[in-house]
Design a protein around this motif. Structure first.
Motif: not given
Length: 439
Positions: A201-229
């Protein structure tokens, strides 16, 4: 102090193991009482296999050396289950620990499965046991071992659902070990799967994208190119739609990334548009600062919000990262944010005023008069700002460039041919179509 803390909202979209780093940060900042933090940790640990850690926290919380009977029983169960899984996965683990045998594996999964079955009597049951063993290791807090086994499992797995699940686990393990480069690779791999996979369902895909963005915060605010990411990911239409649908609080991190990234100032206009659209769904001092400055032109409001922004950044687990330099502790992102925010105020104020009192501007920038004068002087020298400082009157005078009349005419005539052509086309084509329809 915890008024703008997003941890309760964020935790709903994170693996429970990923909630521990934010809790450790909040404990260090003393945003909540010590018992509150310890109780939250015990609740999180109840769903994991880290029983020894839970026992230690229980002792600390209650000031005793005794632990509940159910924890002792749970520990015995975990040890027993670990041994059982270790035995089930042993044939495949032994094979994978031998570099010479691993060289026999090929990119073709079907070949590998057939070869393992024929030569080493390792079948689907042992491959499944490796997944369960890796997952159990992760739940025990052995993230390094879990990451290795999950990587090896994905090389043999033919079940797409299980492979994606293993990739989520591998990503979490790399984040918790702070292997930011590897974590970024796994993040991009997972994003590619989420964007291309046919979800139930589209709702399932939406939830996966939201999870991905939340998990990505750990990387983006620690990786040297994270702010562009973070800007590249969050501004993609599908991900921006996900934010506006069910993750409005992520606007804080997108707004911060845009403010501190001087090379991505071109995204500011789009950001302001989104902040305005979501004003009634989410706001905090960071989004309100930008709204005060670029929508309402409320400089006093922007000044007040800027002071609040500093506290929000200092108390945010993703934004308030501290770095020790000798005897000093700095928060780099806080310093960059304030510097760029002051520049935003200065530029916007200069755009609508010709003569500016430096003392008044110092107040709006939350600086002393001397600091503001030096800051403005350096800015005038280092940029193309057409202005001069009058030290006698204590004012900054903006130079207005009068455009030549001929240049104004030439500028206004640019594109006139194309506009005339399009206008004529829009008139003639409907008329021709109507004429043909009547024949």
């Amino acid at each position: 102090m915890a008024e703008h803390d997003l941890t309760p909202l964020m935790a709903a979209h994170l693996d429970r193991h990923l909630v521990f780093p934010p809790l450790e940060f909040l404990q260090e900042r003393q945003l909540y009482s010590e018992p509150e933090i310890l109780e939250a940790k015990i609740r999180l640990l109840s769903g994991t296999n880290m029983v020894d850690y839970a026992m230690d926290i229980h002792k600390s919380l209650h000031g005793t050396d005794d632990v509940p009977e159910d924890m002792v029983k749970r520990r015995a169960e975990v040890v027993s289950r670990l041994r059982s899984l270790e035995e089930a996965a042993a044939p495949l683990v032994t094979f994978l620990q031998n570099p010479q045998l691993v060289q026999e594996l090929r990119p073709d999964k079907q070949y590998n499965i057939h070869m393992l079955q024929e030569r080493y009597q390792i079948g689907p049951d042992q491959i499944e046991a490796l997944y369960q063993y890796a997952k159990f290791q992760f739940e025990c807090g052995n993230y390094s071992g879990a990451a290795d086994y999950l990587y090896q499992y994905r090389a043999l797995c033919t079940n797409s659902e299980r492979s994606v699940s293993a990739l989520w686990g591998k990503l979490a393990a790399e984040i918790l070990m702070q292997n930011w480069e590897v974590a970024l690779e796994e993040l991009n791999r997972l994003k590619e799967i989420i964007d291309s996979k046919n979800f139930a369902s589209p709702l399932n895909q939406l939830q996966n994208r939201i999870w991905l963005m939340h998990w990505a915060l750990f990387i983006f605010f620690n990786h040297e190119n994270g702010r562009n990411g973070i800007i590249d990911l969050f501004f993609q239409d599908r991900y921006l739609n996900a934010i506006q649908t069910n993750a409005h609080h992520l606007l804080r991190y997108l707004a911060t990334a845009v403010v501190v990234n001087k090379r991505r100032r071109n995204m500011l206009k789009e950001l302001i548009k989104v902040i305005q659209q979501e004003h009634h769904s989410y706001k905090d001092p960071i989004t309100e600062f930008l709204e005060c400055l670029y929508v309402n032109y409320d400089f006093d409001g922007a000044q007040q919000k800027l002071m609040e922004c500093e506290q929000v950044i200092l108390n945010d687990p993703f934004l308030g990262k501290r770095i020790e330099e000798g005897n000093f502790v700095t928060v780099p992102l806080r310093d960059e944010f304030l510097e760029n925010a002051r520049l935003f105020i200065f530029e916007t104020y200069c755009r609508i005023h010709r003569c500016i009192d430096i003392g008044m501007l110092a107040q709006k920038l939350n600086m002393s008069y001397e600091e503001a004068e030096l800051w403005i002087m350096n800015l005038v020298r280092s940029s193309k700002l057409d202005a001069r400082i009058d030290s006698v009157s204590g004012t900054l005078i903006m130079t207005t460039n009068q455009i030549n009349v001929h240049e104004q005419i030439i500028e206004s005539l640019k594109g006139l041919n194309m506009r005339t052509y399009m206008l004529a086309k829009n008139i003639v084509e409907p008329a021709q179509a109507a004429q043909q329809a009547t024949r």
